[in-house]
Structures are given as C-alpha cells and as structure tokens.
Design an enzyme around this catalytic site. Structure first.
Site, mmCIF file in Angstrom:
data_model
loop_
_atom_site.group_PDB
_atom_site.id
_atom_site.type_symbol
_atom_site.label_atom_id
_atom_site.label_comp_id
_atom_site.label_asym_id
_atom_site.label_seq_id
_atom_site.Cartn_x
_atom_site.Cartn_y
_atom_site.Cartn_z
ATOM 1 N N THR A 198 -12.119 0.400 5.220
ATOM 2 C CA THR A 198 -13.349 -0.732 3.631
ATOM 3 C C THR A 198 -14.281 -0.842 4.011
ATOM 4 O OG1 THR A 198 -10.775 -1.916 3.562
ATOM 5 C CG2 THR A 198 -12.750 -3.482 3.105
ATOM 6 N N ARG A 226 0.086 -5.195 -4.829
ATOM 7 C CA ARG A 226 -0.626 -4.788 -4.049
ATOM 8 C C ARG A 226 -2.626 -5.834 -3.245
ATOM 9 N NH1 ARG A 226 -3.819 -4.341 1.033
ATOM 10 N NH2 ARG A 226 -3.316 -5.238 2.695
ATOM 11 N N GLY A 228 -4.905 -7.177 -0.916
ATOM 12 C CA GLY A 228 -5.338 -7.120 0.659
ATOM 13 C C GLY A 228 -6.301 -8.668 0.857
ATOM 14 N N ASP A 229 -6.708 -8.867 2.164
ATOM 15 C CA ASP A 229 -7.219 -9.632 2.370
ATOM 16 C C ASP A 229 -9.007 -9.418 1.874
ATOM 17 O OD1 ASP A 229 -7.677 -7.391 4.253
ATOM 18 O OD2 ASP A 229 -9.066 -8.676 5.125
ATOM 19 N N THR A 249 -12.222 -5.939 8.107
ATOM 20 C CA THR A 249 -11.159 -5.299 7.779
ATOM 21 C C THR A 249 -10.508 -4.916 8.658
ATOM 22 O OG1 THR A 249 -11.527 -2.442 7.531
ATOM 23 C CG2 THR A 249 -13.233 -3.478 9.216
ATOM 24 N N GLY A 250 -8.978 -4.183 8.139
ATOM 25 C CA GLY A 250 -8.381 -3.793 9.057
ATOM 26 C C GLY A 250 -6.828 -4.203 7.939
ATOM 27 N N GLY A 252 -4.668 -6.023 6.057
ATOM 28 C CA GLY A 252 -4.785 -7.154 5.803
ATOM 29 C C GLY A 252 -3.665 -8.330 5.689
HETATM 30 N N1 ASP Z 1 -8.482 -4.908 5.125
HETATM 31 C C1 ASP Z 1 -7.801 -4.021 3.425
HETATM 32 C C2 ASP Z 1 -6.660 -4.269 3.279
HETATM 33 O O1 ASP Z 1 -6.090 -4.846 3.738
HETATM 34 C C3 ASP Z 1 -7.930 -2.069 3.967
HETATM 35 C C4 ASP Z 1 -9.139 -1.729 5.088
HETATM 36 O O2 ASP Z 1 -9.686 -2.443 5.383
HETATM 37 O O3 ASP Z 1 -9.349 -0.691 5.337
HETATM 38 O O4 ASP Z 1 -6.631 -4.317 1.697
#
Ligand code: ASP
Length: 335
Positions: A198, A226, A228-229, A249-250, A252
């Site tokens: 992200t 789906r 995410g966060d 980022t991570g 989610g």
């Molecule tokens: N946080 C993002 C999600 O879960 C993914 C990412 O940070 O790369 O959609």
C-alpha cells in the site's frame, strides 16, 4: 474581588502566551512530509538493485510533489494528495496502476484521506475505474455529505466530479498478472500473506495543520469484495492536529480490529505519550503479540516523525524543512 481580577488577568496572559507560542512555533517550523510504499517481507535479498533504485526514485518524486505544495504554503491535504498521486501512477506500488489482483484477477482499489484541522474525512472502497482513488476520497470529503462511498456508487460520484475514469485493465501490469497466475496455481490466500505494498502519506504544513492519506489495491487474491483497513478512518488512516497524522500498511484485518491509526492518536491524547512511544507500542508490542504484520508512518504538530514496522522491511521516505535547513531520508529495509 481584586484577587479574582488578578487571577483572571494571569489566566488570560497564560492563554495568550500559549497561543502566541504555538503560532510562533507553527510559523517557524516549516513543513514535513512522510511517505510509505508498503511493508512486508521486503529484504535486500529479494529486491534486486535496479528495483531498489526505481523504488527510491519514485519515492523521491513523490516527496518532491508534496514538497512543491508545502514550500509555497499549500495545505497538508493538497500535499498528501499530490504525493499519493505519484505513487498511484507508478506501477511499482500496490495502489492505482500496479495494484495487486483479486482472486478473480481484477484490481479493486481503496483509499482514504483525513484533515487533522477539521477532522473531516473521505474514502472510497472497492473501486475499479477511478485512475486516482485518492482524488475520489478527497472529493468525497470536500463535495459530498458522506465519509465513505463504495463500488459503483463511488465510481458514479467520481464521474460526476469529473475525475479521470479508466478501463479496469489500466491498473493491471504484466508483473502483477504474472504473480497472480502463480498465486492462482497455488490457489491460496495464505501464500499471499506477508506481501503488502500500500502507499500512504502524512504531512504538516506551514500553518501547522496535519493530514493523512492512504491508497491501496488491498491484499493479493482477496475475495468477496473484501475491504481492508486503508479506507477505514481510524484503522488505516487518521489525522488530528491535537495528536498526530497516521497512515498504516500491513495485514488489514488486524489493523481494523486493533483500530491502529486511532489507537496511536488516542495514546497520545489520553495518556500524553510521545508519538514515538505510542506508535512503537501499538506496532511492536500490541500488534506483534497477535501476529498482526505491518507498519505505520506518523507525524505530530511539532514535526516529530515515527515509522515503526514489525516486518522485514517497509518502503519509507521523509522530507523535513525546519524553516532553515532541509533534511531528507529514503529507506527500504530494516536498519
Ligand atoms: N493494509 C492493506 C490491506 O489490508 C494492505 C497493505 O497495506 O498493503 O488492504
């Protein structure tokens, strides 16, 4: 009575001083922009030198896009949008062009933005035709009475706002398609774990206002619409002048359940913790303890920066002008 009047005068002077001090600090401080381009199992071993150079160059370009706005006294909101647009347009990151693909082989994009001065926010989720989802998020904040629009409705709104609309295939790069086919053969969301990417930006402008923004293609091989966060205010993005600006980022699902961006701000607001202590605690203790992989970029009104992550690496960059000199840093791996 005399004593009472004296006390009032003292309080008024103190308040006035506090405001004056804040104004002075704000005016002199210059500006700051901090970016991330995703966290995950990123290491020098699995990132060839040419790719490292390309990533650094794109991050540098995005920093400069943000700086251009901030240097001429523009708002932190405009700066985070300018920086994120560069990263969305780059095929190197999991946002806009180059986003990871869903289990159906499509790019479904999420983005959000928040204004630390007014606590206004905007977000779009699951969009497939808006070239720059961050601009749609901004338009939701500025030109609608809502905070989050999803799917077809968000796309209709973006059209009405005269944002650039593209074919869904615009987002799909040969590299992403190749890894999609590979994943599909393995048929597993599990295998896609640990691969994030992200993009996010937080900024502080000359007026002392904070802003945060995040944009993503979400998780590779995601199914069933789906989300995410990243487009969720408080989870993936949060900004409040009284605390900090945060972009996450991570993985989610963890960031949503642990309300990560707001949690960091809340620790600062209610416990009076520093930016560094609050963000380190949430990422390296709370999230790590439950296996929530990822990282954050955070910035406060004093220009303090924190970029903790509990993965192998996180693409990150910052530029700070304190009113006299400029400092800058771009890093990809653990140091
Ligand atoms: N946080 C993002 C999600 O879960 C993914 C990412 O940070 O790369 O959609």
């Amino acid at each position: 009575m005399k004593r009472f009047i004296f006390a009032i005068i003292i309080i008024a002077l103190a308040l006035n001083n506090a405001v004056a001090q804040q104004t002075a600090i704000t005016r002199d401080k210059g500006y700051v922009i901090v970016l991330h381009g995703g966290a995950g199992n990123i290491s020098p071993e699995n990132t060839p030198p040419e790719k490292q150079a390309a990533l650094k160059s794109a991050l540098n370009q995005a920093l400069n896009a943000g700086k251009k706005v901030l240097a001429k006294g523009g708002s932190s909101l405009d700066a985070v949008v300018a920086a994120i647009r560069v990263l969305e347009d780059s095929p190197l990151f999991n946002a806009g062009k180059g986003a990871v693909l869903t289990a159906d082989g499509k790019a479904e994009l999420d983005a959000s933005i928040m204004d630390g001065k007014t606590l206004k926010a905007g977000a779009v989720a699951g969009v497939t035709t808006i070239r720059n989802p961050i601009m749609a998020a901004r338009a939701v904040m500025d030109h609608s009475e809502h905070v989050m629009l999803a799917g077809k409705g968000a796309e209709q709104f973006a059209k009405e706002q005269h944002l650039e609309i593209v074919e869904p295939s615009y987002f799909i790069t040969p590299e992403r398609f190749k890894s999609y086919l590979k994943m599909k053969r393995q048929d597993s969301l599990q295998k896609a774990k640990g691969k994030f990417g992200t993009v996010g930006a937080v900024a502080l402008d000359k007026q002392g206002n904070l802003a945060a923004a995040t944009s993503t293609g979400g998780m590779m091989m995601k199914k069933f619409g789906r989300i995410g966060d990243s487009p969720i205010i408080g989870a993936g993005t949060y900004a409040n002048n009284d605390a900090c600006a945060v972009s996450c980022t991570g993985h989610g699902e963890f960031f949503i359940r642990y309300v990560v961006a707001y949690d960091i701000a809340a620790l600062m607001l209610y416990k009076d913790w520093s930016l560094e202590k609050a963000s380190d605690y949430v990422i390296n203790h709370k999230l790590k303890a439950v296996g929530g992989e990822g990282g954050v970029i955070c910035l406060d009104q004093q220009g303090n920066i924190a970029t903790p992550f509990n993965t192998d690496g996180m693409f990150r960059a910052w530029l700070k002008f304190d009113g006299k000199k400029e400092e800058m840093k771009i890093a990809l791996f653990k140091e």
